[in-house]
Enzyme design. Structure first.
Site, short mmCIF file in Angstrom:
data_model
loop_
_atom_site.label_atom_id
_atom_site.label_comp_id
_atom_site.label_asym_id
_atom_site.label_seq_id
_atom_site.Cartn_x
_atom_site.Cartn_y
_atom_site.Cartn_z
CD GLU A 42 6.46 -7.10 -1.74
OE1 GLU A 42 6.34 -8.12 -1.03
OE2 GLU A 42 6.42 -5.94 -1.27
CB ALA A 63 -0.95 -0.01 1.19
CB ALA A 64 3.10 2.83 2.48
CB CYS A 106 -7.74 -5.32 5.78
SG CYS A 106 -6.61 -4.10 6.45
#
Length: 459
Positions: A37, A13-14, A47
């Site tokens: 990554e 995300a960030a 989530c």
């Protein structure tokens, strides 16, 4: 003008929000972007993993917002299965290892973004590394768990820990037909709530058939002759049989790289940044997501609060700064929601324990109401707990546990906390009303009225 290079460490995300925002502001001729990554996936919803495991989300890839191929098509050189193992700050370069081949290489940078995320807490216990023991933080973690569940013939699961991940994973495993036991050290599940509110969650878990054992100190994972988990042992001498073990103890910032490089860390080992998400004392290094600490606007100190909402905002702020714009992330009030079966769980601001640690004197008010008008079909019970500063009446925190519509009411309190409102002012809020949505006095307002009385009585 020479082309600058941005290196991003972390592809969720960030990190990828920062890369994408920077790319929108600067084209390839001005800014080369290289992202590393360690996993196989990028830009996914961690989530959502419990809901994939539980079957509410049909496919793993439904959780992916943007694939590595899509990022590459937008001019971002995203290298998956590649882990950054060293930061050379004086040399402005990073050393990365290809996890498939083991080869290593250095990549220089003009600007660096650290978005290394968090990792599941894995206590140093005998058997913790056994087959069938899973921590859940990344999509790769989720895939490994799903692979285990599909291979496992037995239907017994033990979840260690009863925070958000622990409770959500317990429900997901029940949905998959497992007999689930949750072991946790606290007085009640959901330590992010006060124990009286956590007790409501405990009752709901019991109702859906989850065995919940409080004050259980796990001492070891017992294994069979093939090295697979077969049971979880506690300090009380109890053993709980398990064909799969899920660690829901929580997460900690993944900041070993930052620590080794001498970057500033906070009390939770999260990286410390300024309001523009620059690492303190480093002009060309930014950090965001689950590896940083952020300012708690209520308590007035930094805290580690790992949430995807924050991570995406951090990325936007960082990308703006890298791309020559300007943005800030002022802080948080600690808002979070979850559910177990049909029970919704929410909190924002401080718990009683947090207020005491911050040196605040406070009063509390707890009420039980309904989510709709009491006479409306399907009305469900809702409990609201409100914490207010004793002298001033400033709102400090709210916890809500109840039926449909309970959790998102916490947003009212989140806005009030951000604005620094008193409980008197909360009572005066002009909230929407109709019988299908709320009693004529919304439960949040009822709790605020009771808190006002408690403040006045305490003067």
């Amino acid at each position: 003008m020479a082309t600058e290079r941005l290196v991003v460490v972390g592809g969720d995300a960030a990190g990828m929000s920062a890369a994408s925002q920077a790319r929108r502001l600067k084209g390839p001729a001005e800014l080369e972007i290289v992202a590393f990554e360690r996993g196989r996936f990028s830009s996914y919803s961690a989530c959502g993993i419990p809901y994939w495991v539980g079957g509410q989300v049909a496919e793993r890839d439904d959780l992916i917002a943007r694939t590595p191929e899509e990022h590459r098509a937008r001019g971002i050189d995203l290298r998956t299965r590649t882990e950054v193992v060293e930061l050379d700050l004086p040399g402005s370069r990073v050393r990365a290892r290809d996890l498939d081949t083991g080869s290593e290489s250095w990549t220089g940078y003009d600007k660096l973004v650290l978005a290394t995320g968090a990792r599941p807490v894995r206590p140093r216990l005998p058997g913790i590394g056994a087959h069938g023991v899973h921590g859940i933080q990344s999509l790769d973690d989720g895939q490994r768990l799903m692979d285990t569940l599909r291979r496992t013939e037995g239907r017994r699961a033990v979840v260690v820990g009863a925070g958000y991940i622990g409770v959500e994973m317990a429900e997901a495993l029940v949905a998959r037909g497992f007999e689930v036991t949750v072991l946790h050290r606290g007085e009640q599940p959901m330590a992010t709530l006060d124990p009286d509110m956590g007790g409501l969650v405990h009752s709901a878990m019991n109702r859906m058939g989850i065995r919940t054992v409080s004050r259980a100190e796990v001492t070891k994972i017992l294994t069979d002759e093939e090295g697979r988990a077969r049971a979880v042992a506690t300090s009380a001498g109890e053993e709980y049989e398990a064909d799969v073990v899920v660690l829901g103890i929580g997460v900690e910032p993944r900041t070993a790289l930052a620590r080794a490089a001498g970057l500033p860390l906070g009390t939770s080992d999260g990286i410390l940044t300024d309001l523009s998400m620059r690492v303190r004392g480093h002009e060309n290094i930014w950090s965001g997501g689950d590896c940083v600490e952020v300012l708690d606007l209520v308590a007035g100190r930094t805290r580690h609060i790992p949430l995807g909402t924050h991570a995406n905002k951090h990325g936007q702020v960082i990308g703006s700064g890298v791309g020559g714009g300007y943005a800030t992330f002022p802080g948080v009030v600690g808002t979070a929601v979850s559910k177990v079966c049909d029970l919704e769980i929410a909190r924002t601001g401080l718990r009683e324990r947090d207020a005491l640690e911050a040196g605040l004197r406070f009063v509390t008010a707890t009420i039980t109401s309904t989510n709709t008008a009491g006479y409306y079909p399907g009305a469900a019970e809702m409990t609201v707990k409100m914490i207010a500063e004793r002298r001033t009446g400033r709102l400090l925190g709210v916890q809500i546990v109840g039926g449909a519509g309970a959790a998102k009411r916490v947003d009212i309190a989140a806005v009030a906390l951000t604005a620094g409102m008193t409980v008197d002012q909360v009572v005066s809020l002009d909230l929407g009303y109709a019988p299908p949505f709320s009693p004529v006095w919304d439960p949040v307002l009822v709790a605020a009225r009771k808190a006002v009385s408690a403040v006045r009585s305490a003067v």
